[in-house]
Motif scaffolding. Structure first.
Motif, PDB file in Angstrom:
ATOM      1  N   UNK A  53       0.821  -1.217   0.000  1.00  0.00           N
ATOM      2  CA  UNK A  53       0.000   0.000   0.000  1.00  0.00           C
ATOM      3  C   UNK A  53       0.853   1.263   0.000  1.00  0.00           C
ATOM      4  N   UNK A  54       2.132   1.142   0.364  1.00  0.00           N
ATOM      5  CA  UNK A  54       3.029   2.290   0.468  1.00  0.00           C
ATOM      6  C   UNK A  54       4.136   2.267  -0.575  1.00  0.00           C
ATOM      7  N   UNK A  55       3.876   1.640  -1.712  1.00  0.00           N
ATOM      8  CA  UNK A  55       4.850   1.624  -2.799  1.00  0.00           C
ATOM      9  C   UNK A  55       5.118   3.055  -3.253  1.00  0.00           C
ATOM     10  N   UNK A  56       6.404   3.394  -3.339  1.00  0.00           N
ATOM     11  CA  UNK A  56       6.804   4.731  -3.790  1.00  0.00           C
ATOM     12  C   UNK A  56       6.921   5.756  -2.677  1.00  0.00           C
ATOM     13  N   UNK A  57       6.446   5.438  -1.488  1.00  0.00           N
ATOM     14  CA  UNK A  57       6.530   6.382  -0.370  1.00  0.00           C
ATOM     15  C   UNK A  57       7.945   6.372   0.201  1.00  0.00           C
ATOM     16  N   UNK A  58       8.552   7.556   0.441  1.00  0.00           N
ATOM     17  CA  UNK A  58       9.912   7.589   0.975  1.00  0.00           C
ATOM     18  C   UNK A  58       9.960   7.133   2.435  1.00  0.00           C
ATOM     19  N   UNK A  59      11.062   6.462   2.771  1.00  0.00           N
ATOM     20  CA  UNK A  59      11.215   5.992   4.137  1.00  0.00           C
ATOM     21  C   UNK A  59      12.596   5.408   4.369  1.00  0.00           C
ATOM     22  N   UNK A  60      12.811   4.927   5.576  1.00  0.00           N
ATOM     23  CA  UNK A  60      14.040   4.244   5.947  1.00  0.00           C
ATOM     24  C   UNK A  60      13.644   2.829   6.326  1.00  0.00           C
ATOM     25  N   UNK A  61      14.284   1.857   5.688  1.00  0.00           N
ATOM     26  CA  UNK A  61      13.932   0.454   5.861  1.00  0.00           C
ATOM     27  C   UNK A  61      15.082  -0.267   6.548  1.00  0.00           C
ATOM     28  N   UNK A  62      14.781  -0.914   7.650  1.00  0.00           N
ATOM     29  CA  UNK A  62      15.792  -1.527   8.506  1.00  0.00           C
ATOM     30  C   UNK A  62      15.755  -3.043   8.372  1.00  0.00           C
ATOM     31  N   UNK A  63      16.929  -3.623   8.124  1.00  0.00           N
ATOM     32  CA  UNK A  63      17.086  -5.064   7.979  1.00  0.00           C
ATOM     33  C   UNK A  63      18.245  -5.510   8.858  1.00  0.00           C
ATOM     34  N   UNK A  64      18.157  -6.700   9.432  1.00  0.00           N
ATOM     35  CA  UNK A  64      19.281  -7.229  10.211  1.00  0.00           C
ATOM     36  C   UNK A  64      19.500  -8.692   9.853  1.00  0.00           C
ATOM     37  N   UNK A  65      20.755  -9.090   9.935  1.00  0.00           N
ATOM     38  CA  UNK A  65      21.190 -10.424   9.529  1.00  0.00           C
ATOM     39  C   UNK A  65      21.965 -11.047  10.685  1.00  0.00           C
ATOM     40  N   UNK A  66      21.450 -12.080  11.285  1.00  0.00           N
ATOM     41  CA  UNK A  66      22.089 -12.679  12.459  1.00  0.00           C
ATOM     42  C   UNK A  66      23.234 -13.602  12.104  1.00  0.00           C
ATOM     43  N   UNK A  67      23.333 -14.014  10.861  1.00  0.00           N
ATOM     44  CA  UNK A  67      24.327 -15.005  10.465  1.00  0.00           C
ATOM     45  C   UNK A  67      25.624 -14.413   9.934  1.00  0.00           C
ATOM     46  N   UNK A  68      25.816 -13.085   9.985  1.00  0.00           N
ATOM     47  CA  UNK A  68      27.029 -12.489   9.443  1.00  0.00           C
ATOM     48  C   UNK A  68      28.190 -12.631  10.407  1.00  0.00           C
ATOM     49  N   UNK A  69      29.397 -12.616   9.856  1.00  0.00           N
ATOM     50  CA  UNK A  69      30.606 -12.804  10.662  1.00  0.00           C
ATOM     51  C   UNK A  69      30.921 -11.540  11.449  1.00  0.00           C
ATOM     52  N   UNK A  70      30.942 -10.395  10.789  1.00  0.00           N
ATOM     53  CA  UNK A  70      31.279  -9.134  11.461  1.00  0.00           C
ATOM     54  C   UNK A  70      30.045  -8.465  12.020  1.00  0.00           C
ATOM     55  N   UNK A  71      30.170  -7.942  13.227  1.00  0.00           N
ATOM     56  CA  UNK A  71      29.013  -7.295  13.853  1.00  0.00           C
ATOM     57  C   UNK A  71      28.581  -6.054  13.090  1.00  0.00           C
ATOM     58  N   UNK A  72      29.521  -5.367  12.457  1.00  0.00           N
ATOM     59  CA  UNK A  72      29.191  -4.159  11.697  1.00  0.00           C
ATOM     60  C   UNK A  72      28.407  -4.484  10.434  1.00  0.00           C
ATOM     61  N   UNK A 111      10.091  -0.278   9.329  1.00  0.00           N
ATOM     62  CA  UNK A 111      10.216   0.824   8.374  1.00  0.00           C
ATOM     63  C   UNK A 111       9.808   2.118   9.058  1.00  0.00           C
ATOM     64  N   UNK A 112      10.509   3.174   8.706  1.00  0.00           N
ATOM     65  CA  UNK A 112      10.148   4.524   9.146  1.00  0.00           C
ATOM     66  C   UNK A 112       9.748   5.295   7.895  1.00  0.00           C
ATOM     67  N   UNK A 113       8.473   5.589   7.745  1.00  0.00           N
ATOM     68  CA  UNK A 113       8.040   6.355   6.584  1.00  0.00           C
ATOM     69  C   UNK A 113       8.145   7.831   6.912  1.00  0.00           C
ATOM     70  N   UNK A 114       8.587   8.616   5.933  1.00  0.00           N
ATOM     71  CA  UNK A 114       8.794  10.037   6.155  1.00  0.00           C
ATOM     72  C   UNK A 114       7.486  10.822   6.123  1.00  0.00           C
TER      73      UNK A 114
END
Length: 129
Positions: A53-72, A111-114
């Motif tokens: 429903x929010x296609x095209x709306x600007x925002x900040x999208x947060x993703x996290x991956x638990x399986x990565x080697x480096x914490x950064x 997601x944080x929509x602006x």
């Protein structure tokens, strides 16, 4: 606490498959005059439907991956907009570079929509007691 374990003596129920001759009704999806997708009647407020429903709306999208080697490397925040959203994935276009990212929904945090978030109409009906 419920524990689940494999049991070789457990018999799965025998569900019959629908006859391939019978058509399966599928809900249709259209768009409004503004170009926004319209979800079929009966759709519920799952995250992928809200993203659609929010296609095209600007925002900040947060993703996290638990399986990565480096914490950064275990967090990715994309400033941009949703291009497409499916049941198990989302395509986000980064505003600054124009790069497109395909993320599985299992890595989506929030997601944080602006602007204002487009959401399903809330029809609260009075309950009879």
């Amino acid at each position: 606490m419920v524990q689940y374990y494999w049991n070789p003596n457990f018999q799965q129920p025998n569900f019959q498959q629908p006859n391939s001759q019978q058509p399966i009704p599928m809900p249709t999806q259209g768009t409004t005059p503004s170009g926004r997708p319209v979800l079929p009647i009966g759709e519920t407020s799952y995250i992928e439907n809200i993203l659609r429903l929010n296609i095209g709306e600007p925002g900040i999208f947060h993703f996290s991956f638990t399986h990565t080697v480096g914490e950064a490397l275990n967090v990715r925040n994309i400033t941009g907009s949703v291009e497409e959203a499916g049941r198990d994935h989302v395509i986000v276009k980064e505003e600054a570079t124009g790069h497109q990212f395909l993320f599985p929904m299992i890595y989506f945090d929030y997601a944080e929509f602006l602007g204002q978030v487009n959401y399903f109409p809330q029809n609260m009906q009075q309950r009879q007691i």
